[in-house]
Every structure is written in structure tokens, then in C-alpha cells.
Design an enzyme around this catalytic site. Structure first.
Site, PDB file in Angstrom:
ATOM      1  N   TYR A   1       0.822  -1.213   0.000  1.00  0.00           N
ATOM      2  CA  TYR A   1       0.000   0.000   0.000  1.00  0.00           C
ATOM      3  C   TYR A   1       0.856   1.262   0.000  1.00  0.00           C
ATOM      4  O   TYR A   1       0.689   2.137   0.844  1.00  0.00           O
ATOM      5  CB  TYR A   1      -0.936   0.002   1.226  1.00  0.00           C
ATOM      6  CG  TYR A   1      -1.988  -1.073   1.121  1.00  0.00           C
ATOM      7  CD1 TYR A   1      -3.168  -0.830   0.415  1.00  0.00           C
ATOM      8  CD2 TYR A   1      -1.802  -2.331   1.685  1.00  0.00           C
ATOM      9  CE1 TYR A   1      -4.127  -1.814   0.282  1.00  0.00           C
ATOM     10  CE2 TYR A   1      -2.757  -3.315   1.556  1.00  0.00           C
ATOM     11  CZ  TYR A   1      -3.912  -3.051   0.866  1.00  0.00           C
ATOM     12  OH  TYR A   1      -4.854  -4.035   0.739  1.00  0.00           O
TER      13      TYR A   1
ATOM     14  N   TYR B   1     -11.818  -8.527   6.874  1.00  0.00           N
ATOM     15  CA  TYR B   1     -10.704  -8.452   5.925  1.00  0.00           C
ATOM     16  C   TYR B   1     -10.338  -9.879   5.525  1.00  0.00           C
ATOM     17  O   TYR B   1     -10.150 -10.745   6.389  1.00  0.00           O
ATOM     18  CB  TYR B   1      -9.480  -7.758   6.539  1.00  0.00           C
ATOM     19  CG  TYR B   1      -8.304  -7.766   5.587  1.00  0.00           C
ATOM     20  CD1 TYR B   1      -8.234  -6.834   4.535  1.00  0.00           C
ATOM     21  CD2 TYR B   1      -7.300  -8.739   5.679  1.00  0.00           C
ATOM     22  CE1 TYR B   1      -7.180  -6.874   3.633  1.00  0.00           C
ATOM     23  CE2 TYR B   1      -6.246  -8.769   4.769  1.00  0.00           C
ATOM     24  CZ  TYR B   1      -6.199  -7.837   3.749  1.00  0.00           C
ATOM     25  OH  TYR B   1      -5.161  -7.884   2.843  1.00  0.00           O
TER      26      TYR B   1
ATOM     27  N   ASP C   1     -12.271 -17.919   8.147  1.00  0.00           N
ATOM     28  CA  ASP C   1     -10.941 -17.417   7.769  1.00  0.00           C
ATOM     29  C   ASP C   1     -10.141 -17.225   9.058  1.00  0.00           C
ATOM     30  O   ASP C   1     -10.299 -16.226   9.756  1.00  0.00           O
ATOM     31  CB  ASP C   1     -11.097 -16.104   6.990  1.00  0.00           C
ATOM     32  CG  ASP C   1      -9.755 -15.501   6.594  1.00  0.00           C
ATOM     33  OD1 ASP C   1      -8.714 -16.001   7.067  1.00  0.00           O
ATOM     34  OD2 ASP C   1      -9.756 -14.524   5.830  1.00  0.00           O
TER      35      ASP C   1
ATOM     36  N   LYS D   1      -0.574 -16.939   7.600  1.00  0.00           N
ATOM     37  CA  LYS D   1       0.219 -16.135   8.537  1.00  0.00           C
ATOM     38  C   LYS D   1       1.166 -16.940   9.443  1.00  0.00           C
ATOM     39  O   LYS D   1       2.282 -17.207   9.039  1.00  0.00           O
ATOM     40  CB  LYS D   1      -0.716 -15.226   9.341  1.00  0.00           C
ATOM     41  CG  LYS D   1      -1.271 -14.091   8.467  1.00  0.00           C
ATOM     42  CD  LYS D   1      -1.631 -12.851   9.248  1.00  0.00           C
ATOM     43  CE  LYS D   1      -1.754 -11.642   8.339  1.00  0.00           C
ATOM     44  NZ  LYS D   1      -3.092 -11.430   7.777  1.00  0.00           N
TER      45      LYS D   1
END
Ligand SMILES: *Cc1c(COP(=O)(O)O)cnc(C)c1O
Length: 433
Positions: free
Chosen positions: A26, A154, A255, A284
Site C-alpha cells: 500500500y 478483511y 478465515d 500467517k
């Protein structure tokens, strides 16, 4: 020329090239913000090129649960690299992948019996969504091609994942014309330990009943909404979602990319509600932050449904699927976690965070604070200037990277009491001044 000046020059040369050639997450290449050069890391410490050491409060976006440069994980990687670092997974198998999949089935909630390995969290989410869609196509119900999700969620940056991220904090606005349209229920409002009120899930209930003919799956982050807002919600909500999915013939995708492997205080956040999803995404922390790897697990019923359909197989197969090096480190990382008293350790961090956040509530700019497991959040009243505040955190000898209004920590589980104390008091000094 003394050595400090030499390092400064070398660093600025590298940073110049960094800004010339390299995208960061980003980031703008038209107005680049200087990055910090890390030369090595050990335990909870990141070492910068100028010699400074920072206590890492982020665990490299929640992955490095055992800290950096861990001898056990280093040994697993070195051992595997001398055997085979990668081999195609089509038609070939190997012990690191088989052992990992067996382990994941054993430790995840009951009923998740099959494992599809992939490269990153977003891809694991794409795969989960594709599994759900292909399942319903195989059942002769191709019209079940919509998803229901929660606001403030998210799920990643690829296109299917983007389509179920929060419409405001996510990228719907910019990509409105290209992102698929799905259904959104309000974000849950009742906290983890607060009394349950059925009203919290009323709108979700209405939406799932109204659209069940078109809904393939509900996708959500169990208990902890991570990068969409750092919010925690009631296990009752999750329990009710499971029941509503069953009642309305809709699959449930959990998730657990952020929550998996102990972060919330349970090994998997679904355990808070005692539920099993039909499909689960992991990523992760799966390799302890060493390498990129992700997994999508599903029930035998979902895999049977997919494989007995017209296609005869699941239509997916990444080049680096089941990478042996990543699988070997994942096995070592999970064994390391499970052989420790990880639950008591997370409770230690949680207890210390609960005390450490108290003084923040008295600060004018702080809206609220919250803690769950090894997650501590200080929510400000207005969004923080990341570039500016980052400099001040680094000057305090800590690495914290806020987003939006949230200044938060998700440290490596090996952080000591005194390191956690330094981390939180450093944050306090920055936010108080
Ligand atoms: C980080 C994250 C993802 C995306 O994973 P990547 O590895 O960045 O692609 C998806 N879902 C959740 C809940 C996450 O926290």
C-alpha cells in the site's frame, strides 16, 4: 571516514534505490515514505542498518510467533534444504507435506478432514470460495454463487477476497466496477465476554433467510476481525451463524489466517464457540513467519461433493503448492508451539496487556482499548499519521505499525514481561505526547 558515516551512506544509497525501484505494501512511488532497513533479527528484536534494535510488536504482521532466528526453525529449514527445497506437487508427494496435512487435520476442529495447500492467505481465501462455488455447481445448484459476509472484515487483496472485505475500509469504492457484488451483514457489536442478545444477529438472520437460494457460503473471521478493524465479538454470534448456515443450507467458511495457532487464546478461534466450519483458511503464523504458506481445509462432504461432480476434481493447482521447505518449517513451528505451554503463555501476555492498556483510557485522543489473547488494541478517536508516528515509535526502540485509528500490538509469543513492558510504555509515551 568513521564507520557510522559509512553505514549512513550505504543506507541512504540503498534507501534511494528502494524508493526508485521497489513497491512496498500500500505504498506510493510518486510520494514514497522512507522505509527502515533491517539487517538481521533475533528473538523479539529487529536490528536496523544503523545499529539500533527495536522490540517488534507486530510479529511481522502476526506471523513470527516464535520470534526471529529460532534455532529449531533454522535447523528444520537447513535440514530440508539439503534434501529438496522444491518439487512439483502434481503426481509427486513428500513427507513434509503429508505430515503437515495430517497434523492440521488432527489439531483443527472436528470434521475438517482434507487439506489443500497454497502460497499465501489471499490465495487460501480464493481457494475456499472456489471450493464453495464448485461444491454447489456439482450439486446441480449453480445459482448458489453469492457470499454473505460481515462488515469490518478483511480477507485479503486478491479479487474474490477483496469482494468480501469491508466495503468502506476495503477497496470496493475504487474497484466498484470490477469487484463481484456479495451480501454484507452489520459487524457484530457484542463483545467476547458480554451477555448475548439475539438482536446482534437479527439482520444477518434476515439476509441469510431471504437469499438462501443464491448463497453458496458465509465467510467470516471467527471472533477477531483483524485488518478490517481489530474488533472482537461474541462466541454466541459465531454459534448462531453455524446454526443459521445449517438451517438454510449454506456452507460456512472460517478465515483463521489471523487467529490460527493460538493468537486469540484458543488454538483456533472457532473453539471459542465450539463450532466446526465446512471450510477453514490458515496462513500467517503457519510457518512461524519463516516462509509464505497457506492451507485451506474442508470437510469430507465438501471434498466428496466437489470430486463427484462433472469436473471430477477440484480445479486448482498452484506451481509452488506444498513447497517442501515451507512445509518442513511449518511442521517444526507447530510442534514447537504444541510442545510448549502455549495457553499459559498467551494468558500471561493477555494479563499483562489488560493492565498495560488501562492508562491509555485516560488519554484525550484515545477512544477505547481492548485485549484478547496476545492482541492489544488502542483505538484512537481519529486516524493516525502512520509515517509520522512510526518515526516516534522507532525513536522509542519499538516497532509498531498502526492502521486507520488502531494502534495495536500482536507480539511474538516469546516476548518477555520486561520487553512487553518496554513495548507498551514506549507506545504510551508516544501517544501521550
Ligand atoms: C492477512 C489476512 C489475509 C490475507 O493473507 P495474505 O497472506 O496477506 O494474502 C486473509 N485473511 C485474514 C483474516 C488475514 O488476516
Amino acid at each position: 571516514m568513521n564507520s557510522i558515516t559509512k553505514i549512513d551512506l550505504a543506507q541512504s544509497e540503498l534507501l534511494k534505490k528502494d524508493q526508485q525501484f521497489v513497491w512496498h505494501p500500500y505504498s506510493s512511488l510518486s510520494a514514497p515514505i522512507p522505509a527502515y532497513e533491517v539487517v538481521s533479527a533475533k528473538g523479539v528484536h529487529l536490528k536496523l542498518a544503523d545499529g539500533r534494535e527495536l522490540i517488534d510488536g507486530m510479529a511481522s504482521w502476526w506471523c513470527a510467533i516464535h520470534g526471529y532466528n529460532h534455532p529449531v526453525l533454522n535447523a528444520a529449514a537447513k535440514d530440508q534444504i539439503d534434501k529438496v527445497s522444491h518439487v512439483m506437487f502434481g503426481g509427486i508427494t513428500h513427507a513434509p507435506a503429508v505430515n503437515l496435512c495430517e497434523k492440521l487435520v488432527a489439531i483443527t476442529p472436528d470434521g475438517l478432514d482434507k487439506v489443500f495447500l497454497s502460497d499465501s492467505g489471499s490465495v487460501a481465501v480464493e481457494i475456499a470460495i472456489k471450493m464453495a462455488f464448485q461444491y454447489w455447481i456439482s450439486q446441480g445448484q449453480p445459482q448458489k454463487n453469492k457470499l454473505l459476509t460481515l462488515r469490518r472484515g478483511y480477507h485479503g487483496d486478491t479479487f474474490a477476497a477483496m469482494s468480501v472485505c469491508d466495503p468502506e475500509t476495503g477497496m470496493h469504492h475504487i474497484f466498484d466496477q470490477v469487484v463481484a457484488k456479495h451480501h454484507f451483514a452489520p459487524a457484530p457489536m457484542i463483545g467476547v465476554h458480554e451477555p448475548w442478545d439475539e438482536e446482534d444477529i437479527a439482520e444477518f438472520t434476515t439476509i441469510i433467510r431471504e437469499h438462501k437460494q443464491q448463497l453458496a457460503a458465509v465467510i467470516l473471521e471467527p471472533i477477531v476481525q483483524g485488518a478490517g478493524g481489530m474488533r472482537f465479538y461474541s462466541p454466541h454470534y459465531l454459534k448462531r451463524v453455524r446454526e443459521l448456515c445449517d438451517d438454510n443450507n449454506v456452507l460456512l467458511i472460517a478465515d483463521e489466517i489471523a487467529t490460527g495457532f493460538g493468537r486469540s487464546g484458543k488454538l483456533f478461534a472457532c473453539e471459542w464457540a465450539g463450532i466446526s466450519p465446512d471450510i477453514m483458511c490458515l496462513g500467517k503464523a503457519i510457518t512461524g513467519g519463516y516462509m509464505t504458506l497457506a492451507a485451506t481445509l474442508c470437510s469430507a462432504e465438501v471434498s466428496r461433493g466437489i470430486c463427484e461432480g462433472e469436473a471430477g476434481c477440484f480445479m486448482h493447482g498452484p506451481t509452488f503448492m506444498g513447497n517442501p521447505l515451507a512445509c518442513a518449517v511449518a511442521n517444526a513451528s507447530i510442534d514447537l508451539l504444541l510442545s510448549s505451554d502455549w495457553q499459559a503463555n498467551i494468558q500471561r501476555i493477555e494479563a499483562q496487556l489488560l493492565t498495560a492498556v488501562l492508562p491509555f483510557n485516560a488519554l484525550n485522543d484515545v477512544a477505547t482499548t481492548r485485549v484478547l489473547g496476545a492482541i492489544g488494541v488502542i483505538e484512537m478517536k481519529t486516524p493516525v499519521n502512520v509515517a509520522e508516528i512510526q518515526k516516534r515509535f522507532v525513536a522509542e526502540g519499538i516497532w509498531v505499525r498502526p492502521f486507520g485509528k488502531n494502534v495495536y500490538v500482536m507480539p511474538p509469543y516469546i516476548i518477555s514481561d520486561s520487553e512487553l513492558e518496554q513495548l507498551m510504555s514506549g507506545i504510551y509515551r508516544v501517544l501521550a505526547n
